[in-house]
Scaffold this motif. Structure first.
Motif, PDB file in Angstrom:
ATOM      1  N   ILE A 320      -5.595   4.554   5.898  1.00 57.21           N
ATOM      2  CA  ILE A 320      -5.201   4.467   4.836  1.00 57.21           C
ATOM      3  C   ILE A 320      -5.505   3.358   4.041  1.00 57.21           C
ATOM      4  CG2 ILE A 320      -2.974   6.064   4.769  1.00 57.21           C
ATOM      5  CD1 ILE A 320      -1.310   3.755   5.585  1.00 57.21           C
ATOM      6  N   PHE A 321      -5.540   2.160   4.892  1.00 56.85           N
ATOM      7  CA  PHE A 321      -6.135   0.796   4.110  1.00 56.85           C
ATOM      8  C   PHE A 321      -7.523   0.806   3.886  1.00 56.85           C
ATOM      9  CE2 PHE A 321      -2.736  -1.143   7.219  1.00 56.85           C
ATOM     10  CZ  PHE A 321      -1.619  -0.949   6.122  1.00 56.85           C
ATOM     11  N   HIS A 322      -8.457   1.547   4.676  1.00 59.45           N
ATOM     12  CA  HIS A 322      -9.901   1.586   4.312  1.00 59.45           C
ATOM     13  C   HIS A 322     -10.141   2.271   2.959  1.00 59.45           C
ATOM     14  CE1 HIS A 322     -10.122  -0.154   8.164  1.00 59.45           C
ATOM     15  NE2 HIS A 322     -10.409   0.959   9.098  1.00 59.45           N
ATOM     16  N   ARG A 323      -9.274   3.395   2.888  1.00 66.05           N
ATOM     17  CA  ARG A 323      -9.596   4.374   1.673  1.00 66.05           C
ATOM     18  C   ARG A 323      -8.808   4.037   0.568  1.00 66.05           C
ATOM     19  NH1 ARG A 323      -8.833   7.946   6.268  1.00 66.05           N
ATOM     20  NH2 ARG A 323      -6.777   8.274   5.501  1.00 66.05           N
ATOM     21  N   ARG A 324      -8.235   2.915   0.771  1.00 64.09           N
ATOM     22  CA  ARG A 324      -7.344   2.059  -0.402  1.00 64.09           C
ATOM     23  C   ARG A 324      -6.010   3.012  -1.005  1.00 64.09           C
ATOM     24  NH1 ARG A 324     -10.076  -2.416  -1.730  1.00 64.09           N
ATOM     25  NH2 ARG A 324     -12.243  -2.371  -0.845  1.00 64.09           N
ATOM     26  N   GLU A 325      -5.645   3.784   0.102  1.00 62.66           N
ATOM     27  CA  GLU A 325      -4.499   4.737  -0.611  1.00 62.66           C
ATOM     28  C   GLU A 325      -3.406   3.784  -0.402  1.00 62.66           C
ATOM     29  OE1 GLU A 325      -6.785   8.627   1.854  1.00 62.66           O
ATOM     30  OE2 GLU A 325      -4.931   7.943   2.648  1.00 62.66           O
ATOM     31  N   VAL A 326      -2.925   3.257   0.535  1.00 62.69           N
ATOM     32  CA  VAL A 326      -1.724   2.447   0.377  1.00 62.69           C
ATOM     33  C   VAL A 326      -1.797   0.872   0.659  1.00 62.69           C
ATOM     34  CG1 VAL A 326       0.159   2.336   1.622  1.00 62.69           C
ATOM     35  CG2 VAL A 326      -0.335   4.447   1.414  1.00 62.69           C
ATOM     36  N   PRO A 327      -1.848   0.087  -0.483  1.00 60.88           N
ATOM     37  CA  PRO A 327      -1.955  -1.211   0.097  1.00 60.88           C
ATOM     38  C   PRO A 327      -1.258  -1.897   0.945  1.00 60.88           C
ATOM     39  CG  PRO A 327      -1.602  -0.937  -2.456  1.00 60.88           C
ATOM     40  CD  PRO A 327      -1.397   0.528  -1.733  1.00 60.88           C
ATOM     41  N   ILE A 328      -1.414  -3.005   1.557  1.00 61.43           N
ATOM     42  CA  ILE A 328      -0.579  -3.593   3.017  1.00 61.43           C
ATOM     43  C   ILE A 328       0.712  -4.213   2.112  1.00 61.43           C
ATOM     44  CG2 ILE A 328      -0.373  -5.549   4.396  1.00 61.43           C
ATOM     45  CD1 ILE A 328      -3.578  -5.243   4.875  1.00 61.43           C
ATOM     46  N   LEU A 329       0.567  -4.672   0.840  1.00 63.79           N
ATOM     47  CA  LEU A 329       1.658  -5.145   0.110  1.00 63.79           C
ATOM     48  C   LEU A 329       2.836  -4.093  -0.459  1.00 63.79           C
ATOM     49  CD1 LEU A 329       0.790  -8.021  -2.260  1.00 63.79           C
ATOM     50  CD2 LEU A 329       1.906  -7.944  -0.463  1.00 63.79           C
ATOM     51  N   SER A 330       2.412  -2.783  -0.413  1.00 61.64           N
ATOM     52  CA  SER A 330       3.544  -1.859  -0.885  1.00 61.64           C
ATOM     53  C   SER A 330       4.080  -1.478   0.479  1.00 61.64           C
ATOM     54  CB  SER A 330       2.753  -0.382  -1.289  1.00 61.64           C
ATOM     55  OG  SER A 330       1.605  -0.682  -1.800  1.00 61.64           O
ATOM     56  N   VAL A 331       3.512  -1.569   1.686  1.00 59.23           N
ATOM     57  CA  VAL A 331       3.988  -1.150   2.864  1.00 59.23           C
ATOM     58  C   VAL A 331       5.143  -2.290   3.197  1.00 59.23           C
ATOM     59  CG1 VAL A 331       3.576  -1.177   5.306  1.00 59.23           C
ATOM     60  CG2 VAL A 331       1.830  -0.313   3.992  1.00 59.23           C
ATOM     61  N   LYS A 332       4.939  -3.691   2.867  1.00 60.04           N
ATOM     62  CA  LYS A 332       5.728  -4.670   3.152  1.00 60.04           C
ATOM     63  C   LYS A 332       7.026  -4.631   2.167  1.00 60.04           C
ATOM     64  CE  LYS A 332       3.528  -7.985   5.517  1.00 60.04           C
ATOM     65  NZ  LYS A 332       2.976  -9.537   5.829  1.00 60.04           N
ATOM     66  N   LYS A 333       6.698  -4.180   0.869  1.00 59.40           N
ATOM     67  CA  LYS A 333       7.812  -4.206  -0.079  1.00 59.40           C
ATOM     68  C   LYS A 333       8.615  -2.903   0.142  1.00 59.40           C
ATOM     69  CE  LYS A 333       7.805  -3.401  -4.937  1.00 59.40           C
ATOM     70  NZ  LYS A 333       8.009  -2.202  -5.457  1.00 59.40           N
ATOM     71  N   HIS A 334       8.085  -1.808   0.425  1.00 57.08           N
ATOM     72  CA  HIS A 334       8.970  -0.584   1.030  1.00 57.08           C
ATOM     73  C   HIS A 334       9.573  -0.971   2.186  1.00 57.08           C
ATOM     74  CE1 HIS A 334       9.954   3.272   2.067  1.00 57.08           C
ATOM     75  NE2 HIS A 334       9.683   2.982   3.278  1.00 57.08           N
ATOM     76  N   LEU A 335       9.229  -1.617   3.328  1.00 55.68           N
ATOM     77  CA  LEU A 335       9.991  -2.110   4.445  1.00 55.68           C
ATOM     78  C   LEU A 335      10.990  -3.050   3.927  1.00 55.68           C
ATOM     79  CD1 LEU A 335       7.122  -2.689   6.911  1.00 55.68           C
ATOM     80  CD2 LEU A 335       8.775  -0.987   6.766  1.00 55.68           C
ATOM     81  N   LEU A 336      10.960  -3.990   3.216  1.00 58.66           N
ATOM     82  CA  LEU A 336      11.948  -4.877   2.621  1.00 58.66           C
ATOM     83  C   LEU A 336      13.104  -4.080   1.867  1.00 58.66           C
ATOM     84  CD1 LEU A 336      10.219  -8.413   1.207  1.00 58.66           C
ATOM     85  CD2 LEU A 336      11.752  -7.823   3.178  1.00 58.66           C
ATOM     86  N   GLU A 337      12.692  -3.242   1.188  1.00 59.14           N
ATOM     87  CA  GLU A 337      13.510  -2.494   0.294  1.00 59.14           C
ATOM     88  C   GLU A 337      14.595  -1.638   1.326  1.00 59.14           C
ATOM     89  OE1 GLU A 337      10.663  -2.086  -3.503  1.00 59.14           O
ATOM     90  OE2 GLU A 337      11.191  -0.323  -2.148  1.00 59.14           O
ATOM     91  N   ASN A 338      13.983  -1.442   2.337  1.00 60.42           N
ATOM     92  CA  ASN A 338      14.803  -0.447   3.493  1.00 60.42           C
ATOM     93  C   ASN A 338      15.590  -1.542   4.463  1.00 60.42           C
ATOM     94  OD1 ASN A 338      14.462   2.616   3.139  1.00 60.42           O
ATOM     95  ND2 ASN A 338      12.608   1.437   2.288  1.00 60.42           N
ATOM     96  N   GLY A 339      15.488  -2.723   4.157  1.00 58.45           N
ATOM     97  CA  GLY A 339      16.240  -3.663   4.991  1.00 58.45           C
ATOM     98  C   GLY A 339      15.463  -4.056   6.317  1.00 58.45           C
ATOM     99  N   ILE A 340      14.290  -3.880   6.295  1.00 60.65           N
ATOM    100  CA  ILE A 340      13.341  -4.077   7.674  1.00 60.65           C
ATOM    101  C   ILE A 340      12.636  -5.507   7.187  1.00 60.65           C
ATOM    102  CG2 ILE A 340      11.560  -3.376   9.097  1.00 60.65           C
ATOM    103  CD1 ILE A 340      12.533  -0.641   8.059  1.00 60.65           C
ATOM    104  N   GLU A 341      13.028  -6.500   8.125  1.00 61.75           N
ATOM    105  CA  GLU A 341      12.505  -7.782   7.819  1.00 61.75           C
ATOM    106  C   GLU A 341      10.910  -7.744   8.261  1.00 61.75           C
ATOM    107  OE1 GLU A 341      13.966 -11.988   9.575  1.00 61.75           O
ATOM    108  OE2 GLU A 341      15.478 -10.302   9.528  1.00 61.75           O
ATOM    109  N   VAL A 342      10.243  -8.321   7.112  1.00 57.88           N
ATOM    110  CA  VAL A 342       8.753  -8.581   7.270  1.00 57.88           C
ATOM    111  C   VAL A 342       8.310  -9.882   6.962  1.00 57.88           C
ATOM    112  CG1 VAL A 342       8.005  -6.121   7.136  1.00 57.88           C
ATOM    113  CG2 VAL A 342       8.426  -7.810   5.024  1.00 57.88           C
ATOM    114  N   ARG A 343       7.210 -10.324   7.362  1.00 55.15           N
ATOM    115  CA  ARG A 343       6.881 -11.646   7.025  1.00 55.15           C
ATOM    116  C   ARG A 343       6.325 -11.489   5.627  1.00 55.15           C
ATOM    117  NH1 ARG A 343       3.174 -13.013  12.608  1.00 55.15           N
ATOM    118  NH2 ARG A 343       5.028 -12.656  13.845  1.00 55.15           N
ATOM    119  N   SER A 344       6.528 -12.754   5.018  1.00 55.32           N
ATOM    120  CA  SER A 344       5.959 -12.785   3.425  1.00 55.32           C
ATOM    121  C   SER A 344       4.597 -13.161   3.510  1.00 55.32           C
ATOM    122  CB  SER A 344       6.981 -13.490   2.713  1.00 55.32           C
ATOM    123  OG  SER A 344       6.874 -14.764   3.307  1.00 55.32           O
TER     124      SER A 344
END
Ligand code: 1PR
Length: 344
Positions: A320-344
């Motif tokens: 998904i990263f190689h094909r640029r389907e989902v950027p890493i930042l959207s993964v982190k944003k989604h995790l934060l929105e769901n209360g999952i701590e990630v590194r900024s």
């Protein structure tokens, strides 16, 4: 902050307020943030150039008449891209390392050197870490191979096939010889530098008694109405199945000194249908070292699912990263929105 400072001052002036200070200090215990890892499977294409490739269930060739190796970009460039996109770690897997001696594979070492000049998150590299005798009869120990990777910029090395042999021998004899690649490298470089990469595939059975390995009860029956599955470890990029399960392997390599497990799943690899939650739970429950969930990420929701349903420490994705389907930042944003701590 101000409150803590005032409490400190009060405590200094009037020791009886000590208990209050204690209460202020005892906030919520902090947790380790979950990591998001970008993985680059690297190999030489048919013209000899080192490329990032990505397969479906470990098949990295295009299904065309030419049957060429899929080329998804240049390793150094992509690693730099993922670093600036917010990856917490970058993993290179030299996927033909099992047959090509890595120290003969100088381009791979160059890739590491160039990458480490600009990428300032941990770099892990795997593929071909084992003892080796070259065509001239010169013997290289797994430690020499790993040392060359470390010297070229790797922070961790990842062992696949050789870890399976080591675990099989250890389980058979019950003896830690100190000679396995896991033991040798973790003794010299520390456990945190040794990742074991597991390449399991699902094998369905009617009952747990059919196999000597740990099985998982299925929520819906397997392809031939089976109710259980076990996860067979493979070597040489999934080409050979071995008589050991992922559960047994994970426990054995932890005892031998592995510091982390990179848990793939051949059935899920490249499918984009989500991680194998049953497998990841099986392994995270078996060991106390961190487990990286890998194979099958297709959407941001798959990352929150794996962190909510298992105690994986990190989630890794490639396609998904190689094909640029989902950027890493959207993964982190989604995790934060769901209360999952990630590194900024
Ligand atoms: O056995 O020590 O030489 O190590 C070889 C390494 O190369 C192992 O870590 C093994 O996992 C890897 N490898 C070997 N063949 C392949 C292949 O694909 N043909 N790649 C291969 C394994 C799996 C993941 C992949 C995830 C995520 N790649 O690393 O990146 O499944 O993919 P997805 O997000 O697209 O689903 P040794």
């Amino acid at each position: 902050m101000l409150e803590v400072g005032l409490a400190l001052l009060r405590n200094f002036l009037c020791p009886s307020t000590k208990s209050k200070l204690k209460r202020l200090e005892s906030g919520k215990a902090s947790r380790l943030a979950k990591r998001v890892i970008a993985c680059l499977d690297v190999r030489a294409n048919d013209s000899g150039d080192l490329v990032v490739t990505k397969g479906d269930q470990y098949d990295v060739r295009e299904h065309t008449d030419e049957n060429e190796v899929r080329n998804l970009g240049k390793p150094v460039e992509l690693a730099g891209q993922y670093y600036s996109d917010g990856a917490d770690e970058v993993t290179f897997l030299n996927i033909t390392g099992f047959r090509d001696f890595p120290l003969g594979d100088l381009p791979m070492l160059q890739v590491l050197r160039y990458t480490s000049e600009n990428v300032f998150v941990p770099l892990a590299v795997g593929g071909g870490i084992r003892d080796f005798t070259d065509a001239n009869g010169r013997y290289y120990s797994c430690l020499e191979v790993a040392s060359e990777y470390f010297r070229s910029g790797a922070d961790k090395i990842s062992i696949g096939s050789d870890a399976v042999y080591a675990a099989e021998t250890y389980l058979k004899t019950g003896v830690k010889t100190g000679q396995s690649s896991i033991e040798q490298i973790s003794t010299v470089y520390g456990k945190q530098a040794v990742v074991v990469s597991i390449d399991p595939r699902r094998l369905y059975v009617k009952s747990p008694e059919e196999v000597e390995f740990k099985t998982v009860k299925l929520r819906s029956p397997g392809p031939h109405g089976e109710y259980y599955v076990w996860y067979q470890c493979t070597i040489n990029g999934g080409r050979e199945g071995r008589p050991i399960g992922a559960y047994e392997l994970a426990k054995a390599v932890e005892e031998l000194g592995a510091g982390e497990i990179l848990l793939n799943c051949i059935d899920c690899d490249g499918q984009g249908q989500g991680f194998d939650i049953d497998l990841i739970r099986l392994i995270t429950d078996a060991v106390s070292i961190p487990v990286i969930a890998s194979s099958g990420a297709g959407a941001v929701e798959h990352f929150s699912e794996v962190f909510q349903k298992t105690s994986a420490s990190a989630a890794l994705a490639a396609g998904i990263f190689h094909r640029r389907e989902v950027p890493i930042l959207s993964v982190k944003k989604h995790l934060l929105e769901n209360g999952i701590e990630v590194r900024s």
